[in-house]
Design a protein around this motif. Structure first.
Motif, PDB file in Angstrom:
ATOM      1  N   HIS A 110     -66.187  -4.342 -27.228  1.00 34.71           N
ATOM      2  CA  HIS A 110     -67.391  -3.747 -27.432  1.00 34.71           C
ATOM      3  C   HIS A 110     -67.755  -2.560 -26.554  1.00 34.71           C
ATOM      4  O   HIS A 110     -68.688  -1.759 -26.589  1.00 34.71           O
ATOM      5  N   ASN A 111     -66.780  -2.417 -25.365  1.00 33.75           N
ATOM      6  CA  ASN A 111     -67.057  -1.432 -24.624  1.00 33.75           C
ATOM      7  C   ASN A 111     -66.298  -0.333 -24.788  1.00 33.75           C
ATOM      8  O   ASN A 111     -64.961  -0.315 -24.746  1.00 33.75           O
ATOM      9  N   LEU A 112     -66.975   1.023 -24.878  1.00 29.51           N
ATOM     10  CA  LEU A 112     -66.203   2.194 -25.090  1.00 29.51           C
ATOM     11  C   LEU A 112     -65.364   2.628 -23.925  1.00 29.51           C
ATOM     12  O   LEU A 112     -64.002   2.999 -24.070  1.00 29.51           O
ATOM     13  N   PHE A 113     -65.753   2.559 -22.882  1.00 32.57           N
ATOM     14  CA  PHE A 113     -65.008   3.083 -21.602  1.00 32.57           C
ATOM     15  C   PHE A 113     -63.593   1.968 -21.370  1.00 32.57           C
ATOM     16  O   PHE A 113     -62.604   2.687 -21.256  1.00 32.57           O
ATOM     17  N   GLU A 114     -64.112   0.842 -21.652  1.00 31.66           N
ATOM     18  CA  GLU A 114     -62.730  -0.226 -21.733  1.00 31.66           C
ATOM     19  C   GLU A 114     -61.719   0.271 -22.961  1.00 31.66           C
ATOM     20  O   GLU A 114     -60.423   0.540 -22.469  1.00 31.66           O
ATOM     21  N   ALA A 115     -62.187   0.599 -24.072  1.00 28.97           N
ATOM     22  CA  ALA A 115     -61.243   0.903 -25.136  1.00 28.97           C
ATOM     23  C   ALA A 115     -60.490   2.214 -24.493  1.00 28.97           C
ATOM     24  O   ALA A 115     -59.555   2.425 -24.923  1.00 28.97           O
ATOM     25  N   LEU A 116     -61.155   3.269 -23.940  1.00 33.40           N
ATOM     26  CA  LEU A 116     -60.337   4.518 -23.760  1.00 33.40           C
ATOM     27  C   LEU A 116     -59.543   4.378 -22.624  1.00 33.40           C
ATOM     28  O   LEU A 116     -58.746   5.169 -22.438  1.00 33.40           O
ATOM     29  N   ARG A 117     -59.946   3.533 -21.823  1.00 31.17           N
ATOM     30  CA  ARG A 117     -58.855   3.137 -20.443  1.00 31.17           C
ATOM     31  C   ARG A 117     -57.726   2.514 -21.014  1.00 31.17           C
ATOM     32  O   ARG A 117     -56.766   2.448 -20.456  1.00 31.17           O
TER      33      ARG A 117
ATOM     34  N   THR B 292     -64.777  -6.213 -10.775  1.00 31.50           N
ATOM     35  CA  THR B 292     -63.497  -6.922 -11.289  1.00 31.50           C
ATOM     36  C   THR B 292     -63.053  -6.465 -12.293  1.00 31.50           C
ATOM     37  O   THR B 292     -61.792  -6.556 -12.674  1.00 31.50           O
ATOM     38  N   ARG B 293     -63.669  -6.000 -13.332  1.00 27.51           N
ATOM     39  CA  ARG B 293     -63.373  -5.558 -14.707  1.00 27.51           C
ATOM     40  C   ARG B 293     -62.288  -4.448 -14.329  1.00 27.51           C
ATOM     41  O   ARG B 293     -61.470  -4.272 -15.092  1.00 27.51           O
ATOM     42  N   GLU B 294     -62.690  -3.459 -13.507  1.00 27.33           N
ATOM     43  CA  GLU B 294     -62.411  -2.291 -13.166  1.00 27.33           C
ATOM     44  C   GLU B 294     -60.664  -2.774 -12.717  1.00 27.33           C
ATOM     45  O   GLU B 294     -59.682  -2.109 -13.136  1.00 27.33           O
ATOM     46  N   LEU B 295     -60.564  -3.733 -11.670  1.00 29.53           N
ATOM     47  CA  LEU B 295     -59.588  -4.096 -11.249  1.00 29.53           C
ATOM     48  C   LEU B 295     -58.374  -4.683 -11.897  1.00 29.53           C
ATOM     49  O   LEU B 295     -57.348  -4.414 -12.136  1.00 29.53           O
ATOM     50  N   LEU B 296     -59.017  -5.367 -12.895  1.00 30.69           N
ATOM     51  CA  LEU B 296     -57.954  -6.037 -14.034  1.00 30.69           C
ATOM     52  C   LEU B 296     -57.874  -4.987 -15.059  1.00 30.69           C
ATOM     53  O   LEU B 296     -56.611  -5.289 -15.306  1.00 30.69           O
ATOM     54  N   MET B 297     -58.377  -4.107 -15.206  1.00 31.00           N
ATOM     55  CA  MET B 297     -57.862  -2.947 -15.950  1.00 31.00           C
ATOM     56  C   MET B 297     -56.917  -2.179 -15.561  1.00 31.00           C
ATOM     57  O   MET B 297     -55.803  -1.922 -16.169  1.00 31.00           O
ATOM     58  N   GLU B 298     -57.018  -2.039 -14.367  1.00 28.88           N
ATOM     59  CA  GLU B 298     -55.748  -1.493 -13.395  1.00 28.88           C
ATOM     60  C   GLU B 298     -54.670  -2.182 -13.552  1.00 28.88           C
ATOM     61  O   GLU B 298     -53.491  -1.827 -13.882  1.00 28.88           O
ATOM     62  N   ASP B 299     -54.643  -3.498 -13.607  1.00 28.99           N
ATOM     63  CA  ASP B 299     -53.577  -4.624 -13.587  1.00 28.99           C
ATOM     64  C   ASP B 299     -53.091  -4.588 -14.920  1.00 28.99           C
ATOM     65  O   ASP B 299     -51.772  -4.446 -15.095  1.00 28.99           O
ATOM     66  N   LEU B 300     -53.849  -4.692 -16.092  1.00 31.25           N
ATOM     67  CA  LEU B 300     -53.436  -4.558 -17.303  1.00 31.25           C
ATOM     68  C   LEU B 300     -52.421  -3.325 -17.520  1.00 31.25           C
ATOM     69  O   LEU B 300     -51.529  -3.336 -18.319  1.00 31.25           O
TER      70      LEU B 300
ATOM     71  N   PRO C 200     -61.335  -9.953 -23.207  1.00 28.19           N
ATOM     72  CA  PRO C 200     -60.793 -10.610 -22.045  1.00 28.19           C
ATOM     73  C   PRO C 200     -61.394 -10.443 -20.808  1.00 28.19           C
ATOM     74  O   PRO C 200     -61.517 -11.150 -19.831  1.00 28.19           O
ATOM     75  N   LEU C 201     -62.290  -9.217 -20.642  1.00 31.12           N
ATOM     76  CA  LEU C 201     -62.944  -8.725 -19.624  1.00 31.12           C
ATOM     77  C   LEU C 201     -64.385  -9.087 -19.515  1.00 31.12           C
ATOM     78  O   LEU C 201     -65.227  -8.708 -18.544  1.00 31.12           O
ATOM     79  N   SER C 202     -65.000  -9.299 -20.596  1.00 33.47           N
ATOM     80  CA  SER C 202     -66.317  -9.148 -20.897  1.00 33.47           C
ATOM     81  C   SER C 202     -67.230 -10.150 -19.960  1.00 33.47           C
ATOM     82  O   SER C 202     -68.508  -9.858 -19.772  1.00 33.47           O
ATOM     83  N   SER C 203     -66.521 -11.072 -19.350  1.00 41.78           N
ATOM     84  CA  SER C 203     -67.484 -12.083 -18.651  1.00 41.78           C
ATOM     85  C   SER C 203     -67.233 -11.909 -17.118  1.00 41.78           C
ATOM     86  O   SER C 203     -67.887 -12.571 -16.347  1.00 41.78           O
ATOM     87  N   LEU C 204     -66.692 -10.727 -16.830  1.00 41.28           N
ATOM     88  CA  LEU C 204     -66.382 -10.218 -15.312  1.00 41.28           C
ATOM     89  C   LEU C 204     -67.366  -9.450 -15.088  1.00 41.28           C
ATOM     90  O   LEU C 204     -67.969  -8.463 -15.735  1.00 41.28           O
ATOM     91  N   ASP C 205     -67.686  -9.136 -13.569  1.00 41.06           N
ATOM     92  CA  ASP C 205     -68.645  -8.284 -13.205  1.00 41.06           C
ATOM     93  C   ASP C 205     -67.937  -6.662 -13.240  1.00 41.06           C
ATOM     94  O   ASP C 205     -66.658  -6.670 -13.539  1.00 41.06           O
TER      95      ASP C 205
END
Length: 257
Positions: A188-195, A164-172, A156-161
């Motif tokens: 496909h993003n390791l950091f995203e998965a770990l977060r 913005t991706r960091e802000l949405l991760m915080e929201d989720l 859901p965040l792969s098309s964002l800069d």
């Protein structure tokens, strides 16, 4: 509600996409699906969510849906999938229109979903007036309005800069901290998965198999804290070691193709 994946394999003609997948998504957890390009993450997500029938094996649920749930399964997609002629509130309302709700209950759910995703001030805005991050918040609000038993998120965040991706991760993280919705998150993003995830299912390159399931035993809200940096780095390195060689092969396949 738990989701059980039992011996799932899938073929597209002569192409074996998945083989012998065994997974359990526990009630209230977020399970990330991570692996090299072409490993079958989105195919597996579609099978788990009932959009695609597996060639072999089955997916079943165990336990009851949470109170107030209107849909067992709900998706959030990469491309937002918003109706441009509807307002933000109208797009959220779309998910409720085929359910027998009274006007007051429908309005309450829309208001709650907008508040949960920080969209109250944008209820009358149209998608074209919003940034990419705000449009994805609308997609998340629409999904949460039906209180799904299981929420499926396909990159859901792969098309964002990055910002913005960091802000949405915080929201989720805040949303999941409050709602604890059972979720399956493809990235496909390791950091995203770990977060984002409680556990990470690491898939091999095609045909996708489960190589390892890695638990992230740090509370979601604390993962950015300095005292956990060494643990997060160690988990990142461990997962990267599992997939690095296959990522390199997959990258060459994509470019050669």
């Amino acid at each position: 509600m738990e989701l059980l994946v039992e011996g799932v394999s899938h073929r597209y003609g002569n192409l074996q996409a998945l083989e012998g997948i065994e997974l359990a998504v526990r009630e209230g957890e977020t399970l990330a699906l991570l692996g090299p390009s072409g490993c079958g993450k989105s195919t597996l997500l579609g099978i788990m969510g009932g959009l695609l029938a597996p060639s072999a094996g089955r997916v079943r649920v165990r336990g009851a849906a949470p109170p107030g749930s209107l849909n067992h399964f709900t998706y959030v997609f990469q491309d937002f999938a918003l109706l441009p002629w509807r307002t933000v509130a109208g797009n959220v309302a779309l998910a409720l229109e085929h359910h027998p709700l009274g006007a007051a209950e429908r309005a309450r759910r829309i208001e709650e979903a907008l508040r949960l995703t920080g969209l109250e001030e944008f209820a009358r805005a149209y998608p074209k007036q919003l940034s990419g991050g705000m449009r994805q918040r609308v997609g998340i609000a629409r999904a949460t309005a039906v209180r799904p038993a299981v929420l499926f998120l396909d990159e859901p965040l792969s098309s964002l800069d990055a910002q913005t991706r960091e802000l949405l991760m915080e929201d989720l993280v805040k949303i999941w901290g409050r709602e604890r919705t059972t979720s399956v998150y493809v990235t496909h993003n390791l950091f995203e998965a770990l977060r984002m995830a409680d556990r990470i299912a690491v898939l091999s390159r095609r045909p996708g198999r489960v190589k390892e399931i890695v638990a992230v035993d740090i509370p979601l809200a604390e993962r950015g804290a300095p005292e956990h940096a060494a643990t997060i780095t160690a988990l990142h390195n461990r997962i990267w070691e599992l997939i690095r060689d296959e990522v390199q092969v997959a990258d060459r396949e994509v470019h050669d193709g």
